[in-house]
Write a protein that holds these residues in place. Structure first.
Motif, PDB file in Angstrom:
ATOM      1  N   MET A  38      42.074  56.478  31.830  1.00  0.00           N
ATOM      2  CA  MET A  38      41.091  55.452  31.544  1.00  0.00           C
ATOM      3  C   MET A  38      39.707  56.087  31.589  1.00  0.00           C
ATOM      4  N   THR A  39      38.884  55.722  30.623  1.00  0.00           N
ATOM      5  CA  THR A  39      37.532  56.266  30.573  1.00  0.00           C
ATOM      6  C   THR A  39      36.607  55.452  31.482  1.00  0.00           C
ATOM      7  N   ASP A  40      35.462  56.007  31.752  1.00  0.00           N
ATOM      8  CA  ASP A  40      34.469  55.282  32.562  1.00  0.00           C
ATOM      9  C   ASP A  40      34.050  53.988  31.867  1.00  0.00           C
ATOM     10  N   GLU A  41      33.876  54.068  30.554  1.00  0.00           N
ATOM     11  CA  GLU A  41      33.474  52.888  29.795  1.00  0.00           C
ATOM     12  C   GLU A  41      34.542  51.799  29.842  1.00  0.00           C
ATOM     13  N   GLN A  42      35.814  52.188  29.783  1.00  0.00           N
ATOM     14  CA  GLN A  42      36.904  51.216  29.877  1.00  0.00           C
ATOM     15  C   GLN A  42      36.905  50.541  31.253  1.00  0.00           C
ATOM     16  N   PHE A  43      36.659  51.326  32.293  1.00  0.00           N
ATOM     17  CA  PHE A  43      36.625  50.766  33.641  1.00  0.00           C
ATOM     18  C   PHE A  43      35.465  49.781  33.784  1.00  0.00           C
ATOM     19  N   ILE A  44      34.300  50.156  33.274  1.00  0.00           N
ATOM     20  CA  ILE A  44      33.135  49.276  33.322  1.00  0.00           C
ATOM     21  C   ILE A  44      33.428  47.994  32.534  1.00  0.00           C
ATOM     22  N   SER A  45      34.005  48.136  31.354  1.00  0.00           N
ATOM     23  CA  SER A  45      34.362  46.966  30.542  1.00  0.00           C
ATOM     24  C   SER A  45      35.380  46.090  31.251  1.00  0.00           C
ATOM     25  N   GLY A  46      36.347  46.710  31.907  1.00  0.00           N
ATOM     26  CA  GLY A  46      37.346  45.949  32.654  1.00  0.00           C
ATOM     27  C   GLY A  46      36.722  45.157  33.788  1.00  0.00           C
ATOM     28  N   PHE A  47      35.812  45.790  34.524  1.00  0.00           N
ATOM     29  CA  PHE A  47      35.127  45.079  35.601  1.00  0.00           C
ATOM     30  C   PHE A  47      34.330  43.909  35.032  1.00  0.00           C
ATOM     31  N   LEU A  48      33.607  44.164  33.968  1.00  0.00           N
ATOM     32  CA  LEU A  48      32.780  43.128  33.351  1.00  0.00           C
ATOM     33  C   LEU A  48      33.638  41.960  32.852  1.00  0.00           C
ATOM     34  N   ALA A  49      34.777  42.269  32.255  1.00  0.00           N
ATOM     35  CA  ALA A  49      35.671  41.210  31.763  1.00  0.00           C
ATOM     36  C   ALA A  49      36.196  40.354  32.911  1.00  0.00           C
ATOM     37  N   VAL A  50      36.580  40.982  34.002  1.00  0.00           N
ATOM     38  CA  VAL A  50      37.066  40.227  35.152  1.00  0.00           C
ATOM     39  C   VAL A  50      35.931  39.390  35.736  1.00  0.00           C
ATOM     40  N   PHE A  51      34.748  39.959  35.817  1.00  0.00           N
ATOM     41  CA  PHE A  51      33.578  39.246  36.340  1.00  0.00           C
ATOM     42  C   PHE A  51      33.286  38.006  35.508  1.00  0.00           C
ATOM     43  N   GLU A  52      33.357  38.144  34.185  1.00  0.00           N
ATOM     44  CA  GLU A  52      32.983  37.046  33.305  1.00  0.00           C
ATOM     45  C   GLU A  52      34.090  36.011  33.100  1.00  0.00           C
ATOM     46  N   THR A  53      35.342  36.439  33.168  1.00  0.00           N
ATOM     47  CA  THR A  53      36.428  35.514  32.823  1.00  0.00           C
ATOM     48  C   THR A  53      37.268  35.051  34.010  1.00  0.00           C
ATOM     49  N   LYS A  54      37.184  35.741  35.128  1.00  0.00           N
ATOM     50  CA  LYS A  54      38.017  35.377  36.277  1.00  0.00           C
ATOM     51  C   LYS A  54      37.216  35.372  37.578  1.00  0.00           C
ATOM     52  N   PRO A  55      36.195  34.534  37.668  1.00  0.00           N
ATOM     53  CA  PRO A  55      35.376  34.521  38.885  1.00  0.00           C
ATOM     54  C   PRO A  55      36.171  34.162  40.136  1.00  0.00           C
ATOM     55  N   GLU A  56      37.277  33.452  39.949  1.00  0.00           N
ATOM     56  CA  GLU A  56      38.073  33.065  41.116  1.00  0.00           C
ATOM     57  C   GLU A  56      38.653  34.277  41.839  1.00  0.00           C
ATOM     58  N   VAL A  57      38.836  35.395  41.143  1.00  0.00           N
ATOM     59  CA  VAL A  57      39.355  36.609  41.785  1.00  0.00           C
ATOM     60  C   VAL A  57      38.356  37.111  42.829  1.00  0.00           C
ATOM     61  N   PHE A  58      37.074  37.035  42.504  1.00  0.00           N
ATOM     62  CA  PHE A  58      36.040  37.464  43.441  1.00  0.00           C
ATOM     63  C   PHE A  58      35.991  36.524  44.647  1.00  0.00           C
ATOM     64  N   GLU A  59      36.182  35.240  44.384  1.00  0.00           N
ATOM     65  CA  GLU A  59      36.203  34.255  45.474  1.00  0.00           C
ATOM     66  C   GLU A  59      37.409  34.477  46.380  1.00  0.00           C
ATOM     67  N   GLN A  60      38.576  34.675  45.775  1.00  0.00           N
ATOM     68  CA  GLN A  60      39.800  34.879  46.545  1.00  0.00           C
ATOM     69  C   GLN A  60      39.741  36.158  47.369  1.00  0.00           C
ATOM     70  N   ALA A  61      39.087  37.171  46.837  1.00  0.00           N
ATOM     71  CA  ALA A  61      38.992  38.449  47.547  1.00  0.00           C
ATOM     72  C   ALA A  61      37.886  38.439  48.603  1.00  0.00           C
ATOM     73  N   GLY A  62      37.073  37.384  48.646  1.00  0.00           N
ATOM     74  CA  GLY A  62      35.965  37.324  49.593  1.00  0.00           C
ATOM     75  C   GLY A  62      34.832  38.261  49.225  1.00  0.00           C
ATOM     76  N   ALA A  63      34.659  38.507  47.939  1.00  0.00           N
ATOM     77  CA  ALA A  63      33.691  39.499  47.484  1.00  0.00           C
ATOM     78  C   ALA A  63      32.413  38.904  46.907  1.00  0.00           C
ATOM     79  N   VAL A  64      32.317  37.591  46.825  1.00  0.00           N
ATOM     80  CA  VAL A  64      31.183  36.970  46.134  1.00  0.00           C
ATOM     81  C   VAL A  64      29.849  37.376  46.762  1.00  0.00           C
ATOM     82  N   ASP A  65      29.719  37.274  48.060  1.00  0.00           N
ATOM     83  CA  ASP A  65      28.441  37.599  48.704  1.00  0.00           C
ATOM     84  C   ASP A  65      28.112  39.088  48.594  1.00  0.00           C
TER      85      ASP A  65
END
Length: 105
Positions: free
Chosen positions: A1-28
């Protein structure tokens, strides 16, 4: 996986699955990542991807979602109107700083 793919993957999860951040306790803790990324404007994509990876090391569920996105690049946005405040509203500069690092498709 390239750095750009990883960044894009993070961005996609951030934009489309905010509940993952909430469930992981990572929002703050996103404030710390957002500050780090905003200070890295002149850094390479490799350094930015490493910073995101280091941050995600504390949140394995988020890392799993990023890896799932990279394997299957069309996530479906979650339709949960009750999720307030939305991550994008709380951290608007984070995706702004990452979008310019995505690979051109």
């Amino acid at each position: 996986m390239t750095d750009e793919q990883f960044i894009s993957g993070f961005l996609a999860v951030f934009e489309t699955k905010p509940e993952v951040f909430e469930q992981a306790g990572a929002v703050d803790d996103l404030a710390n990542l957002s500050n780090t990324i905003s200070q890295m404007a002149d850094k390479s994509n490799n350094e930015v991807a490493d910073a995101i990876g280091d941050w995600c090391a504390n949140y394995p569920k988020i890392t799993d979602e990023i890896n799932n996105f990279i394997r299957k690049p069309e996530p479906q946005p979650t339709k949960k109107e009750a999720q307030e405040p939305r991550l994008l509203n709380r951290y608007p500069e984070l995706p702004e700083n990452l979008k310019k690092r995505r690979p051109n498709s």
